[in-house]
Structure formats: C-alpha cells, structure tokens
Write an enzyme that holds these catalytic residues in place. Structure first.
Site, PDB file in Angstrom:
ATOM      1  NE  ARG A  15      -2.162  -1.340   3.590  1.00 25.71           N
ATOM      2  CZ  ARG A  15      -2.530  -1.053   4.829  1.00 25.71           C
ATOM      3  NH1 ARG A  15      -3.652  -0.410   5.037  1.00 25.71           N
ATOM      4  NH2 ARG A  15      -1.788  -1.404   5.868  1.00 25.71           N
ATOM      5  CB  ILE A 432     -22.931   5.253  10.782  1.00 28.35           C
ATOM      6  CG1 ILE A 432     -23.713   6.374  10.109  1.00 28.35           C
ATOM      7  CG2 ILE A 432     -23.101   3.966  10.004  1.00 28.35           C
ATOM      8  CD1 ILE A 432     -25.222   6.227  10.162  1.00 28.35           C
ATOM      9  CD  GLU A 485     -18.376   0.175  14.277  1.00 30.06           C
ATOM     10  OE1 GLU A 485     -17.662  -0.137  13.321  1.00 30.06           O
ATOM     11  OE2 GLU A 485     -19.564   0.520  14.150  1.00 30.06           O
ATOM     12  NE  ARG A 516     -12.447   2.167   4.333  1.00 30.23           N
ATOM     13  CZ  ARG A 516     -11.837   1.525   5.336  1.00 30.23           C
ATOM     14  NH1 ARG A 516     -10.624   1.869   5.711  1.00 30.23           N
ATOM     15  NH2 ARG A 516     -12.436   0.537   5.945  1.00 30.23           N
ATOM     16  CG  HIS A 696     -17.191   9.029   1.957  1.00 30.69           C
ATOM     17  ND1 HIS A 696     -18.554   9.128   2.054  1.00 30.69           N
ATOM     18  CD2 HIS A 696     -16.890   7.722   2.151  1.00 30.69           C
ATOM     19  CE1 HIS A 696     -19.067   7.931   2.273  1.00 30.69           C
ATOM     20  NE2 HIS A 696     -18.083   7.057   2.340  1.00 30.69           N
TER      21      HIS A 696
HETATM   22  N1  GLN Z   1     -20.883   0.665  11.620  1.00 32.68           N
HETATM   23  C1  GLN Z   1     -19.895   0.880  10.623  1.00 32.68           C
HETATM   24  C2  GLN Z   1     -19.075   2.095  10.933  1.00 32.68           C
HETATM   25  O1  GLN Z   1     -19.588   3.020  11.426  1.00 32.68           O
HETATM   26  C3  GLN Z   1     -20.496   1.035   9.259  1.00 32.68           C
HETATM   27  C4  GLN Z   1     -19.452   1.282   8.235  1.00 32.68           C
HETATM   28  C5  GLN Z   1     -19.930   1.287   6.826  1.00 32.68           C
HETATM   29  O2  GLN Z   1     -21.085   1.459   6.578  1.00 32.68           O
HETATM   30  N2  GLN Z   1     -19.062   1.102   5.895  1.00 32.68           N
HETATM   31  O3  GLN Z   1     -17.913   2.186  10.646  1.00 32.68           O
HETATM   32 ZN    ZN Z   2     -21.768   3.354   5.472  1.00 31.71          ZN
END
Ligand code: GLN
Ligand code: ZN
Length: 758
Positions: A15, A432, A485, A516, A696
């Site tokens: 990478r 999310i 996460e 990415r 993004h």
């Molecule tokens: N729960 C994941 C996050 O928040 C969802 C990621 C995604 O949709 N690519 O990273």
């Molecule tokens: Zn997403």
C-alpha cells in the site's frame, strides 16, 4: 498464444501509494516525492508483469485516486467550482476527489459510486452545460512514454466513450446527446496521439456494455464507435468489457471495426453462448477473460483448457486475459508469511495470476495439454479434498423453515411498542457506529497483534477509548450512542476473525476508494459462531450511560460480499450460514440487555447483478431473507437498525422495506437527497436516517446547511420517522473534523425540533 491483463493493482504490494498520498494530504510529503513514489510503483508493476511473461502490459491503469476521475480530467470535464479555486492541477484533482476547504474556498467533492458489482467506488464525473469536452490531459501519453523508457511497450487503457457518457452526471439542461460529438472528437484525438507515439494497441474499457442497454444506448454505441474507429489510424483498438456478458449488443459489437474484443467468460454467464451462436469474426482477436479478477482461488486449468478448446472452434485468434482488472484482488501471496502452505496453494493473488496466465499459455500451446506438469499438478490440487465441511452447520441450514424468516409482530405494531419503550425526542440523533481510528487506536491493535502487549492491556485501552467516546457523545448531546468500534480493524474482517470457517491474510489489501483499502477475509469452509463476538464491549459501553447504546454488528450479506467467497458452494448457502452465526450474536446481545441493535448491510447492493432481469433469481431472493433470518428472533421491543452505504436504492426499495428493520440509516449527503423523494413516493414504512453530511470528505458541515437538509427531508418524510445522522461511520475521519461536525448536527437538530413541537 499470447497473454495480457486488463489492469494491475496500483496501490503497491504494501500500500505504498496509499501512504504516500495520505502523507501528501497531511503536508508531510512534497508533491515531488509523491510523484516519485508513484513513478517507482508504476515501474515495479510493469516490471513484475514483464518478468512474469505477460505479452501485453497495460499502462494508464495507474491512478492517484480513481480512473474515472482521471478520464474526466483528461476530457476537461472539470466543474467550475474546482477551476475557480485556482490551485495547482494535482490539488485540483484531489479537490474533486475529496472536496476542498481552505484559503482558496470551500467546495464539495464529486459523488462516489459503486457502479458495478464490486467494492470499488468510482468517482462520478459531473458535466456542466458550459463544459468544453475535449482532450486536454496528457496522463495516458506520459505513462506510455514513461514505460517505453524502461523498454516496455504498453497497451494504454482508457475508460471508453460510452461508459464515460453513461456514468456521467449532467448537472444542467444538456444531456449526453449534446456532448456526444465532442466526446467522439476527444477519443479520436486520443487515438491520433497514440498513433504518433507509436502505440500498437489502445484498450477502451467499456464495462457499461454489460448493463441493461436500451435501443438508444445501442445506437449511441454504434454512433460513437463508428465515428471513432473510422479515424483510428494504424493503432489497433481493443474493446474491453468485464463484470458480465454483452448479450444486449454482441452482434453490433462484432460488426464494428474493432481489432480486438475482450469478453469476460467468468461473470459473463452468456459469453460462450454468444460466441457459439453468433460466431466471432476471423479478422479480430478475442481477448478471453478466463482468469478471475475478483476472487483469489487458483484457476482450474481443466475447466480453462476445456473453455479455450470450445472457443477455438469459433475464433482463430485468442489472447488469454483476466476477467476484469486485477485491481480487485490483492497483490501477492508472497507477503503472507503466516498462512500455511496447505492454504496458500489454493490461492492466486495478482502476481500468482500472472503466473497462471503464463502456465496456461504454455499448456495451451502444445497439442496434448493434459500431459504437462503444470496441468497435472493443478488437477491434483482440484481433485484433493480441502477439509472444510461442518455437518452441524449444513444441517442447521437445511432445517430452516419459512417461520425462521419472519419477525413478529408486524412493523406497525412494533413501532408503537418501541416509541413507548424508548421515549426518544423527535428526530433522534445518532451516528453510524465507528469513531475516528486515530494513530493510537491503530497502534494499540498492532502492538497486540505483534505480541508487544497482552490481551488485557489491549482490552483495557479499548475500554478507555469507549469510556471517552461515550462521554464525548453525551457532551455533544447525541441521543442514541455507539461504543465507537475501536476494536475493529474493519467491519467485515473483525467478524471474519471471530467466526469459524474463515481464514485471514496479513497483507492482502484491495483498494476500495482513493486511499482506502480493505483486507477481505477468506471464507474457507462452513461458517459458524463458536464464541460471542461483540458482547463484552457493548455491555461495557451500555454500563457507562443511561442513554441507549446501539449494539453494532455487520450483516450476513455484507460479510459475504466483502469476503473472498468459496467457489464450491452457492453464495446463498454461504449467506444462510453467516446469517445463522450473526443471529446467535443478536440474541446474545439482547439477552445481555442491549435494546437497540444495528446490523450493517453496507454492501447489500453490491452483488446485485448488473442486469435487472437477473436480480431476483440469483440474489435478492436469498439476500433479503438472509437479513431477516438474523433478526427474526428478537423481542418486539428490541429495535433493529440497519445501515447502507449508498443511496442507489430506488429500484430495490421494496426489497429494502422487506428487510423488515425498524430503522435504516444510509448515505444521502452526496446524492442530493434524491432518495428521500423515492421513500416518499413509495410510502416507506421503516424509520429512516438519510445522512445529513458527507463523512468521506474532511470538510465540516455548517449548522445552516444541516438545517436546510433536515427541512428538505421533513417535506417528504413524516417527522416521527426521521433520524438524524452522518452518512456513514466516522473511522476515516479525524477528531478535529468529527467533533465540530457532530456538534453542528446536534445544534441544527435542536433548532429544527423547535419548529416541530409547536
Ligand atoms: N458501523 C460501521 C461504521 O460506522 C459502518 C461502516 C460502513 O457502513 N461502511 O464504521
Ligand atoms: Zn456506510
């Protein structure tokens, strides 16, 4: 017999390009050094192919970010907002890719789209009415000359005129028709230029040909290519298609004066039949895509020899090729030091696929291929057993009945029960799932992986981060929280590592967009869950707050779509195995007091076949049930969320409703809220959270733009059904962008709410 590849991975075996570009973004690498790294990588990639005996090596398959973006710039399709910044060309390029916020202005990026059935995001070219489409760039020519300097005569690759027009977004009154003649002239100029540079072949990539084509499309194809090809000089033109077959235009295509036609014989289920039925012209070369560019299993030489044998009955001239660009597979198996040879011998990454092409070329050049050592060795591999079955898993899938796919009671009743249970404000705010994966978060993970710190130390760090994240979200004032996460390298790889039946790689990265890359885990055998995967961290996070914290899982279809899958069982069976495994986790979270569970299906759409007529039988009819199977066992008051990473779902809206989730969040910020209209027209019942800003991009959305987005949404979505959230996880962002963005989201929501309660 000769060989070629459609395109080669460009980020580097380790990478290198990703890291260089990211350093450039952070101002820790100069433009000159970035360009130097890029040139070194191109040189290495060409030489690797040359050394492996590939006869026609591609150039211009390199890109700093994306080939469609490169093509837009080559053809002068640069919207005014970027030109007005008045910045240097490379920075303008990156501004189009990721937006720009700085002293020269504040502009959003172009949209990103997964046009085809892979995890690769293309940029969407925007063509304004004033656009003066013409050949203005030099990248393909520069790279051709550069390769020549190393003594390598390349076959330049450019996205073809039809696919370019088809995938572009026309932002004004004009449509593709108004730009066709300019586009034709630009492509003629490209060929002319290559003619003067002495190129033998030019490859036009036309994946657009494998989609559903209307009569109008076909006449556009005819018009464009009749014009381009009648001006091609002495350059030979290869029309390259991939990701499927060209059943809608095969006859037209073989009648056009292309010198070579590239067909995909793996995903193109009808490709062989098309050749058999319609023949293949003697004066053209067939570039036969026989090496899988999307999966990592070794090629079965017996099948390929048989296929080429069939093709030879219809075509005099065949060049062996890949089914699509090798961009979609990792670079080399030789970086996998931990994977046992017993596994490795079943796989071929990009570099090993070059070797396969070379072996097949030798095998197919002699009269009795079956007597060659390579053939015999390969046959032995495929005749042996892999030891990957688990009868308990197979029995469980076999025993599934209709009821396992239905959640009770129906949505309407659940919605009432849950409104009472949760008592959230109107327009609940949430995220999310992931929070920024900072350098320290990544360092913690790699220290643990390399054995520098113990499991307890590793976990303690993550728990501290969770506590910090919960405190931060409370401070910002979000309503439904997440744990962040921090323990996840990737939303699929994480589960792959925990599930039985999976194996993992160390360096098998594949580009997803720009800088990415993802490292898809490999489904080796039957899949099951033998241990809890997320319970500890979720329960811990929930223990820190009186607000609800969402349990966070990845759904079976996304896990499947972002894994390298088996080729010896059906995708449907594999999806059901995964669904049963995730279902156990869902029930375990519920039993441990987690009331809201989000099951991400970021990639649900991804393996949707490119032709509508193929959708159901092969995909939706098992993908949607797989999702339902995951959550059908929970209590009425447990709220199931899902998240999707794209906005293109108007055409599968009914199927999405059929997933029977309680709430869905999805990307919308870059796609001008078109989806909101679709939801409204359809009368969508499920609660929805269309993203209010684009994660993004590093730019911070203002309170007023978020308010505006919310008001717009409220015109189409009942206030009781609307959630407020960013459009995807925040892991790729930095804290300095995330915190103010979320603060603005909460501030905007509070202001909008004032209008709703009165
Ligand atoms: N729960 C994941 C996050 O928040 C969802 C990621 C995604 O949709 N690519 O990273
Ligand atoms: Zn997403």
């Amino acid at each position: 017999m000769k060989t070629t590849v459609i395109g080669y991975p460009r980020v580097g075996s380790l990478r290198e390009l990703k890291f260089a570009v990211e350093k450039y973004f952070k101002n820790t690498l100069t433009k000159g050094d970035l360009k130097k790294t890029a040139a070194e990588l191109r040189k290495k990639h060409w030489n690797d192919q040359k050394r492996s005996g590939i006869d026609y090596i591609s150039s211009n398959d390199f890109s700093f970010y994306d080939n469609l973006l490169d093509t837009a710039i080559l053809l002068n399709a640069v919207p005014k907002r970027y030109k007005q910044l008045g910045i240097d060309s490379l920075d303008e390029y990156f501004a189009m890719a990721r937006g720009y916020q700085g002293e020269k202005g504040d502009v959003k990026a172009l949209a990103m789209k997964k046009w085809f059935n892979t995890n690769y995001h293309y940029m969407e070219a925007e063509i304004e009415d004033e656009a003066d489409i013409s050949l203005v760039g030099t990248k393909p020519f520069d790279e051709f000359i550069e390769a020549k300097k190393y003594g390598i005569e390349t076959k330049p690759v450019i996205i073809g005129a039809f696919t370019f027009l088809k995938l572009a977004r026309f932002t004004g009154e004009k449509t593709a028709k108004d730009f066709t003649s300019n586009v034709i002239n630009a492509y003629i100029d490209i060929l002319k230029k290559f003619d003067t540079l002495g190129a033998q072949w030019v490859q036009f990539d036309e994946p657009g040909f494998v989609m559903d084509l209307s009569e109008e499309d076909i006449s556009l194809i005819n018009k464009v290519y009749s014009a381009i090809l009648s001006n091609k000089g002495s350059v030979k033109v290869l029309l390259q298609t991939y990701f499927g077959d060209i059943r809608d235009c095969y006859r037209e295509i073989i009648a056009l004066p292309f010198d070579g036609i590239g067909l995909d014989f793996l995903e193109g289920k009808k490709s062989l039949e098309l050749v058999k039925k319609n023949g293949f012209p003697d004066n053209k070369i067939l570039f036969a895509g026989v090496i899988n560019g999307k999966n990592i299993w070794r090629n079965n030489y017996a099948n390929t020899v048989c296929l080429v044998g069939e093709l030879r009955k219809y075509c005099n001239n065949i060049i062996l090729s890949t089914s699509c660009s090798l961009l979609h597979v990792p670079y080399t198996l030789s970086n996998e030091s931990k994977l046992a040879d017993d596994y490795k011998r079943h796989f071929a990454f990009a570099e090993e696929k070059l070797m396969e092409l070379f072996e097949l070329k030798n095998i197919l050049s002699i009269n009795d291929p079956m007597l060659t050592d390579e053939y015999i060795k390969n046959e032995k591999l495929f005749n042996g057993t892999r030891n990957c079955g688990d009868s308990a898993v197979q029995t469980a899938v076999y025993a599934l009945s209709q009821n396992d796919f239905v959640r009770m009671p129906a949505f309407g009743e659940r919605e009432k029960i849950q409104k009472e249970e949760f008592n959230l404000p109107l327009l609940p705010t949430t995220t999310i799932g992931s929070f920024p994966q900072t350098a320290e978060v990544k360092a913690n993970r790699s220290s643990y992986k390399s054995g520098k710190i113990s499991f307890d130390q590793y976990t303690a760090f993550n728990k501290d981060k969770i506590a910090e994240c919960i405190a931060l979200q409370e401070k910002i004032g979000l309503d439904v929280l997440v744990h962040g996460e921090f323990e996840r390298n990737d939303m699929v790889e994480y589960f792959g590592e925990k599930l039985d039946g999976y194996i993992f790689t160390e360096k098998a990265w594949v580009q997803s967009y720009g800088t990415r890359c993802v490292k898809p885990p490999v489904v080796w055998g039957d899949v099951s869950r033998s241990q809890p995967m997320t319970i500890d961290y979720s329960v811990y996070a929930q223990s820190l707050t009186t607000k609800y914290v969402k349990g966070m899982l990845t759904g079976p279809v996304t896990i499947l779509n972002w894994s390298f899958t088996r080729e010896d069982i059906s995708l449907k069976d594999c999806a059901f195995q995964l669904a049963l495994a995730i279902r156990h986790e869902v029930l375990d979270l519920e039993a441990n007091g987690i009331k809201i569970i989000q099951i991400d299906e970021a990639a649900l759409r991804e393996k949707l076949l490119l032709r509508k007529s193929d959708w159901h039988e092969d995909y939706l009819d098992w993908a949607i049930p797989a999702f339902r199977l995951v959550h059908s066992g929970v209590k009425p008051e447990t709220q199931i969320h899902t998240h999707m990473c794209y906005s293109e779902f108007s055409d599968i809206i009914k199927n999405i409703e059929d997933m029977d989730a309680d709430a869905i969040t999805f990307e919308a910020a870059r796609s001008a809220l078109g989806i909101v209209e679709t939801l409204n027209v359809f009368g969508f019942k499920t609660e929805v959270g269309p993203g209010v800003y684009d994660i993004h991009s590093p730019r911070i959305p203002s309170v007023s733009e978020i308010k505006e987005a919310l008001f717009e949404m409220l015109e189409k979505i009942p206030k009781g059904k609307l959630w407020v959230n960013p459009d995807c996880g925040l892991k790729t962002r930095e804290n300095k962008e995330t915190v103010p963005s979320l603060e603005n989201v909460v501030a905007a929501t509070k202001e909008v709410r004032k209008n709703l309660y009165v």
